[in-house]
Design a protein around this motif. Sequence first.
Motif, PDB file in Angstrom:
ATOM      1  N   ASN A   1       0.848  -1.196   0.000  1.00 27.09           N
ATOM      2  CA  ASN A   1       0.000   0.000   0.000  1.00 27.09           C
ATOM      3  C   ASN A   1       0.883   1.245   0.000  1.00 27.09           C
ATOM      4  O   ASN A   1       0.920   1.998   0.974  1.00 27.09           O
ATOM      5  CB  ASN A   1      -0.918  -0.010   1.230  1.00 27.09           C
ATOM      6  N   PRO A   2       1.617   1.486  -1.086  1.00 29.66           N
ATOM      7  CA  PRO A   2       2.585   2.590  -1.093  1.00 29.66           C
ATOM      8  C   PRO A   2       1.949   3.966  -1.059  1.00 29.66           C
ATOM      9  O   PRO A   2       2.621   4.944  -0.771  1.00 29.66           O
ATOM     10  CB  PRO A   2       3.348   2.363  -2.407  1.00 29.66           C
ATOM     11  N   GLY A   3       0.658   4.067  -1.345  1.00 30.90           N
ATOM     12  CA  GLY A   3       0.010   5.367  -1.324  1.00 30.90           C
ATOM     13  C   GLY A   3      -0.383   5.846   0.047  1.00 30.90           C
ATOM     14  O   GLY A   3      -0.878   6.967   0.194  1.00 30.90           O
ATOM     15  N   CYS A   4      -0.154   5.037   1.076  1.00 29.69           N
ATOM     16  CA  CYS A   4      -0.542   5.422   2.434  1.00 29.69           C
ATOM     17  C   CYS A   4       0.601   6.201   3.088  1.00 29.69           C
ATOM     18  O   CYS A   4       1.574   5.616   3.578  1.00 29.69           O
ATOM     19  CB  CYS A   4      -0.892   4.187   3.257  1.00 29.69           C
ATOM     20  N   GLY A   5       0.473   7.533   3.094  1.00 27.36           N
ATOM     21  CA  GLY A   5       1.496   8.348   3.742  1.00 27.36           C
ATOM     22  C   GLY A   5       1.518   8.166   5.243  1.00 27.36           C
ATOM     23  O   GLY A   5       2.565   8.335   5.884  1.00 27.36           O
ATOM     24  N   ARG A   6       0.380   7.810   5.829  1.00 27.84           N
ATOM     25  CA  ARG A   6       0.310   7.621   7.283  1.00 27.84           C
ATOM     26  C   ARG A   6       1.223   6.494   7.727  1.00 27.84           C
ATOM     27  O   ARG A   6       2.020   6.654   8.650  1.00 27.84           O
ATOM     28  CB  ARG A   6      -1.136   7.355   7.699  1.00 27.84           C
ATOM     29  N   ARG A   7       1.117   5.357   7.055  1.00 27.13           N
ATOM     30  CA  ARG A   7       1.960   4.232   7.440  1.00 27.13           C
ATOM     31  C   ARG A   7       3.430   4.507   7.129  1.00 27.13           C
ATOM     32  O   ARG A   7       4.315   4.147   7.909  1.00 27.13           O
ATOM     33  CB  ARG A   7       1.503   2.960   6.732  1.00 27.13           C
TER      34      ARG A   7
ATOM     35  N   LEU B   1       7.299   5.120  -2.722  1.00 26.02           N
ATOM     36  CA  LEU B   1       7.013   5.735  -1.434  1.00 26.02           C
ATOM     37  C   LEU B   1       7.565   7.155  -1.370  1.00 26.02           C
ATOM     38  O   LEU B   1       8.677   7.431  -1.819  1.00 26.02           O
ATOM     39  CB  LEU B   1       7.630   4.910  -0.303  1.00 26.02           C
ATOM     40  N   THR B   2       6.768   8.047  -0.823  1.00 20.86           N
ATOM     41  CA  THR B   2       7.231   9.416  -0.596  1.00 20.86           C
ATOM     42  C   THR B   2       8.296   9.409   0.492  1.00 20.86           C
ATOM     43  O   THR B   2       8.183   8.693   1.482  1.00 20.86           O
ATOM     44  CB  THR B   2       6.062  10.307  -0.158  1.00 20.86           C
ATOM     45  N   ARG B   3       9.332  10.190   0.293  1.00 23.98           N
ATOM     46  CA  ARG B   3      10.407  10.235   1.287  1.00 23.98           C
ATOM     47  C   ARG B   3       9.871  10.754   2.616  1.00 23.98           C
ATOM     48  O   ARG B   3       9.007  11.634   2.673  1.00 23.98           O
ATOM     49  CB  ARG B   3      11.552  11.115   0.779  1.00 23.98           C
TER      50      ARG B   3
ATOM     51  N   VAL C   1      -2.973  11.928  14.162  1.00 24.54           N
ATOM     52  CA  VAL C   1      -3.056  10.906  13.125  1.00 24.54           C
ATOM     53  C   VAL C   1      -3.844  11.418  11.919  1.00 24.54           C
ATOM     54  O   VAL C   1      -3.500  11.138  10.766  1.00 24.54           O
ATOM     55  CB  VAL C   1      -3.687   9.622  13.696  1.00 24.54           C
ATOM     56  N   SER C   2      -4.883  12.190  12.169  1.00 23.10           N
ATOM     57  CA  SER C   2      -5.703  12.717  11.075  1.00 23.10           C
ATOM     58  C   SER C   2      -4.940  13.716  10.216  1.00 23.10           C
ATOM     59  O   SER C   2      -5.349  13.994   9.075  1.00 23.10           O
ATOM     60  CB  SER C   2      -6.962  13.380  11.632  1.00 23.10           C
ATOM     61  N   ALA C   3      -3.848  14.268  10.733  1.00 26.21           N
ATOM     62  CA  ALA C   3      -3.064  15.235   9.970  1.00 26.21           C
ATOM     63  C   ALA C   3      -2.245  14.584   8.868  1.00 26.21           C
ATOM     64  O   ALA C   3      -1.712  15.283   7.997  1.00 26.21           O
ATOM     65  CB  ALA C   3      -2.143  16.013  10.911  1.00 26.21           C
ATOM     66  N   VAL C   4      -2.140  13.257   8.886  1.00 22.70           N
ATOM     67  CA  VAL C   4      -1.363  12.535   7.880  1.00 22.70           C
ATOM     68  C   VAL C   4      -2.330  11.764   6.990  1.00 22.70           C
ATOM     69  O   VAL C   4      -3.192  11.035   7.493  1.00 22.70           O
ATOM     70  CB  VAL C   4      -0.361  11.566   8.535  1.00 22.70           C
ATOM     71  N   SER C   5      -2.208  11.928   5.702  1.00 21.19           N
ATOM     72  CA  SER C   5      -3.133  11.275   4.775  1.00 21.19           C
ATOM     73  C   SER C   5      -2.960   9.766   4.814  1.00 21.19           C
ATOM     74  O   SER C   5      -1.853   9.246   4.965  1.00 21.19           O
ATOM     75  CB  SER C   5      -2.895  11.786   3.353  1.00 21.19           C
ATOM     76  N   ALA C   6      -4.082   9.061   4.678  1.00 19.51           N
ATOM     77  CA  ALA C   6      -4.075   7.595   4.672  1.00 19.51           C
ATOM     78  C   ALA C   6      -4.729   7.098   3.401  1.00 19.51           C
ATOM     79  O   ALA C   6      -5.432   7.839   2.701  1.00 19.51           O
ATOM     80  CB  ALA C   6      -4.806   7.049   5.899  1.00 19.51           C
ATOM     81  N   ALA C   7      -4.497   5.829   3.091  1.00 21.18           N
ATOM     82  CA  ALA C   7      -5.127   5.185   1.928  1.00 21.18           C
ATOM     83  C   ALA C   7      -5.664   3.844   2.402  1.00 21.18           C
ATOM     84  O   ALA C   7      -5.085   2.790   2.125  1.00 21.18           O
ATOM     85  CB  ALA C   7      -4.121   5.007   0.796  1.00 21.18           C
ATOM     86  N   TYR C   8      -6.789   3.910   3.139  1.00 15.38           N
ATOM     87  CA  TYR C   8      -7.332   2.684   3.721  1.00 15.38           C
ATOM     88  C   TYR C   8      -7.994   1.820   2.645  1.00 15.38           C
ATOM     89  O   TYR C   8      -8.624   2.323   1.717  1.00 15.38           O
ATOM     90  CB  TYR C   8      -8.360   3.005   4.811  1.00 15.38           C
TER      91      TYR C   8
END
Length: 394
Positions: A42-48, A260-262, A289-296
Motif C-alpha cells: 500500500n505505497p500510497g498510504c502516507g500515514r503508514r 514511497l514518498t520520502r 493521526v488525522s493530519a497525515v493522509s491515509a489510503a485505507y
Amino acid sequence: MSSYPPDGPPQTTLRQRLADLRGPAVPPRPLDARALAALAANPGCGRRALLDGAGVDKTALAAALGSPAAFGQSQFAIVRGNSFEARVKGDGGAELLRLTHARLGGGAEPPGPDSRVPDLTAAGPEGRAARTALALREATAAGTWTLLDHPMLALEVAGTPAYLEPDAVVVHPDGRWTVVEIKSFPMIDGAADAAKVGAAARQAAVYVLALEQTAGKLEGAEVGHQVLLVCPKDFSNLPAAALVDVRRERAVTRRQLERLTRVEELADGLPQGLCFDPARPAAELTEAVSAVSAAYAPECLAACELAFHCRERARDAGEPAALGRSVRSELGGLATVEAALAAAAGAETGPGTGPDSDPTAAALREAARLRAEALASAAARPPYQAPETPECPC
C-alpha cells in the motif's frame, strides 16, 4: 516543498524531527521485513510510511486511540517456532547446509567440516550490518559453504535506513547467496499452505532486495532468486525444504518501495509540535493521526495495526475505498458513497454529472433500476409454503 538543499536534510536534523514525532522519551521501533512487505502493498498510504519511518509503535498507538488490533503470535507458537529453528540450525548448521546443498547444490561439493558459521555480533544495528557485510565478503572470497545465522541487512526505504534480520543466509562456494526462511507451519506431502507460503515469499523478497545492495559492491557475488523455505515435515519436528521463486514478489516490492514518498517530505508537511507518543491524550492523538493522509482499504485489516482506526474514519467520511479498491476505481470521479447514491437516484453531483454526461452515473442509475425491479418482482410473488409432510404409516 522542502526547505532543505537539493542533497537532502542533514541526517541529525531528520533524526531529531522523527524523534520529536514519536516522542522524545520513546525508543524507535525498528522496521522488519513483514512491515516493509505490508508497506509495499500500500505505497500510497502516507500515514503508514511516516509512522514506520519515524519508528512509532503502531500497536501501542492503536490501543491509545481506542481501536486496538489483535496482531502477533501466541506464546505457544513463538516457543514452538524457536524450538524448530534451533533444531534446524543445530550442530553448526549441518542440517541446514545439507538441505541447501540438496536443493541448490548443483555441481558443488557437499558441505564438509570446513564449512563456516562466522560470529556476527557487534554493537547496534549499524555495527551488525557492517559485520554482516564483512562476513559476506570474506565467505565469497573463501569459496566455502558458509552459514550466516541471523545476519543484519540494511535497506533504504523512503529515505531512511531499515535494518532487517533474516533467519539465515547461505553463501555457496561459487559465490551465490541464498536467503533461508524457517517457518513453523507444516509442509504436508511436500506442500504447505499457499497463503502462508505467499506471505513468506513477500517477506523473503525484502531480504533479497537488501542483499542485492550489498552484492552490488562485491565482485563475484550473486543473490539467488530462489529462497529456501524450511518447515516441519508433515506432523513431525523434522525439517523439510522447498524452493520458492521470489522474482515476481521482488519486482513488485521494489517498484512499490520506490514509489514511497520520502519521510522528510511527509514530515515537512506536518504542523510543528505534532507528536504520536501513545502516552498523550486520545483526542490529541486522533488529531495528530488525522493530519497525515491515509489510503485505507479492507486489505489493511490483515497487515496494519491502525487498520480498525482508519476503517472507522473512512466510513465516517463516506470513502468508497472502505468498500474495496475495486469499488473506488469503478466509481471514477464520485469521491464519496453519498455522491454515488445520489448519482444512482438521478441527481446531479457536480459540474458535468448530468443524466447524460457521466457514464459512471448512468451505470449506477441502471443498476438501481434493475435492483428496484428485482425487489418488486420478489415482493409480488406469493410467500413460499413448504409442502406438507405425509404422516408416517408405521
